[in-house]
Design a protein around this motif. Structure first.
Motif, short mmCIF file in Angstrom:
data_model
loop_
_atom_site.label_atom_id
_atom_site.label_comp_id
_atom_site.label_asym_id
_atom_site.label_seq_id
_atom_site.Cartn_x
_atom_site.Cartn_y
_atom_site.Cartn_z
N ALA A 42 17.84 51.48 -34.34
CA ALA A 42 17.90 51.06 -35.74
C ALA A 42 17.07 49.82 -36.00
O ALA A 42 17.02 49.33 -37.13
N ASN A 53 13.24 56.37 -32.52
CA ASN A 53 13.89 57.12 -33.58
C ASN A 53 12.86 57.44 -34.66
O ASN A 53 12.49 56.56 -35.45
N LEU A 56 12.87 56.24 -38.50
CA LEU A 56 12.52 54.91 -38.98
C LEU A 56 11.19 54.89 -39.72
O LEU A 56 10.87 53.91 -40.40
N VAL A 59 12.63 55.53 -43.47
CA VAL A 59 13.73 54.76 -44.01
C VAL A 59 13.16 53.69 -44.93
O VAL A 59 12.04 53.20 -44.73
N TYR A 245 18.91 58.81 -47.15
CA TYR A 245 18.89 59.07 -45.70
C TYR A 245 17.45 59.39 -45.30
O TYR A 245 16.69 59.96 -46.08
N ALA A 290 18.46 57.90 -40.00
CA ALA A 290 18.71 56.48 -40.25
C ALA A 290 19.05 56.27 -41.71
O ALA A 290 18.58 57.02 -42.59
N SER A 291 19.86 55.25 -41.97
CA SER A 291 20.25 54.97 -43.35
C SER A 291 20.79 53.55 -43.45
O SER A 291 21.44 53.05 -42.53
N LEU A 300 21.39 48.46 -41.23
CA LEU A 300 20.80 49.78 -40.98
C LEU A 300 21.47 50.42 -39.78
O LEU A 300 21.67 49.77 -38.74
N GLY A 302 21.43 54.00 -37.20
CA GLY A 302 20.56 55.10 -36.80
C GLY A 302 21.18 55.90 -35.68
O GLY A 302 22.04 55.42 -34.93
N SER A 304 19.70 58.91 -32.74
CA SER A 304 18.55 59.68 -32.25
C SER A 304 18.94 60.49 -31.03
O SER A 304 19.84 60.12 -30.26
N ASP A 357 22.48 48.85 -29.50
CA ASP A 357 22.37 50.28 -29.26
C ASP A 357 23.48 50.72 -28.32
O ASP A 357 23.90 49.95 -27.44
#
Length: 366
Positions: A42, A53, A56, A59, A245, A290-291, A300, A302, A304, A357
């Motif tokens: 993220a 990811n 990204l 996003v 999203y 991601a959002s 944020l 995420g 993956s 993470d």
């Protein structure tokens, strides 16, 4: 800046040589992510999105992060060799084997010459045998590992649709000592220290300088794995029930290679690894989402999935045929590339960033 990393995400821990699963070369991470402890699901900059990811890329990043990005290239290296095993192995012949074998030769010469200096020669042989034995015991089961990585990318993030190319490669090489000579060297020291040697064949029965098969049986095993990928990252932003999203996908080609070589501790050469290569190439896929959770677009999250398609190859150990014996045949090691599910969260403050993470899949290290 403050960065938090939960779990050993990419660079893993211990390495034991057994016919079991071995997590191969770690995924490449760029220098910024490495400085942050390896996080990136993220928090990766768009230029590195293909490695963590792909979502990204689309996003709705702040304007300062919404532009063309490149890595040309990013390189990293991590080494673990607490016992300085590489230096020990490189110098082992000069520091221990040659003085030890020289002492055997001195005993043989004194026997042939009438034995005037035999007592001193035997004492020297006993001392050299003990030094060799102690060093082998000291480094028994010791391991050294080096991880290397390099990546290049060119990506265009967007608030709607982002895309780009990425290429990366990573490698791991590990070596381990297996000590198998204690009984022989204990007997030889006892012979030299407590017996008057009148026949060099008594020494040769334990260690024969003229016959490779009757010398050291302790071994060095080196195993290497290499992982490379080239892919295209694509991401699209969409609105669902009033919330934005980003979904991303990275189709790619992956190449997995493995190397495995076993030899006596005094004969190891790293170049021997190349002749044992086993490889496989396969189409693979990364997925991501991601959002932002807040209206200010600071928090944020995420998720993956790296390497959706699992891969596995088994090493074919090469060996030095001179003195390991005709029946010595170590089993191959499984090098696995498993799907990895990662969750991440980051908070972007005015002058700092917090990121963490979490790996949701189990990583086996044996």
């Amino acid at each position: 800046m403050t960065y938090i990393k939960k779990s050993a995400l990419f660079v893993s821990g211990s390495f034991f040589f057994a016919a079991q699963a071995f997590a191969g070369a770690p995924n490449f991470i760029d220098s910024r992510a490495m400085a942050m402890g390896g996080v990136g699901v993220a928090s990766a900059r768009p230029a590195a999105a293909g490695f963590f990811n792909p979502a990204l890329l689309a996003v709705k990043q702040p304007e300062k992060r919404d532009g063309f990005g490149m890595l040309l290239p990013s390189v990293n290296a991590i080494a673990s060799d607490e016992a300085e095993l590489r230096d020990v192995v490189d110098d082992f012949d000069d520091d221990f084997i040659k003085p030890f074998e020289g002492a055997i030769t001195d005993v043989e010469n004194n026997i042939a010459g009438g034995g005037a200096g035999l007592a001193a020669a035997q004492t020297e042989l006993a001392n050299r045998t003990r030094a060799l034995n102690n060093e082998l015991q000291k480094i028994d089961q010791e391991q050294a590992r080096v991880d290397l990585g390099m990546g290049v990318s060119a990506l265009i993030p967007s608030q709607r649709f982002g895309a780009g190319l990425f290429v990366s490669g990573s490698a791991r090489i590990a070596a381990k000592i297996n000590y198998n000579d204690q009984t022989t060297l204990d007997q030889l020291e006892d012979l030299a220290r407590n017996t008057v040697i009148t026949d060099i064949d008594d020494v040769n029965a334990l260690y024969d300088t003229a016959n490779d098969a009757d010398q050291l049986q302790s071994t060095v095993r080196a195993v290497g794995s290499a992982y490379s990928q080239v892919g295209l990252s694509m991401s699209h932003n969409f609105t669902f029930f009033g919330h934005d999203y980003a979904l991303g996908v990275s189709p790619k080609m992956v190449d997995l290679r493995a190397y495995d070589f076993v030899t006596s501790v005094d004969e190891f050469e790293s170049d021997d690894l190349e002749d044992t290569k086993v490889s496989e190439s396969k189409f693979n896929l990364d997925l991501g989402v991601a959002s932002f959770l807040d209206d200010d677009e600071q928090l944020l999250v995420g998720l993956s999935v790296i390497n959706v398609v699992p891969m596995e190859i088994t090493t074919k150990p090469g060996r030095d045929n001179t003195n390991l014996g005709p029946g010595f045949a170590p089993e191959g090691i499984d090098i696995e590339l498993k799907p990895k599910v990662l969750a991440g969260i980051s908070y972007q403050g005015a002058s700092y960033e917090l990121a963490a993470d979490l790996e949701l899949t189990k990583t086996e290290e044996v």
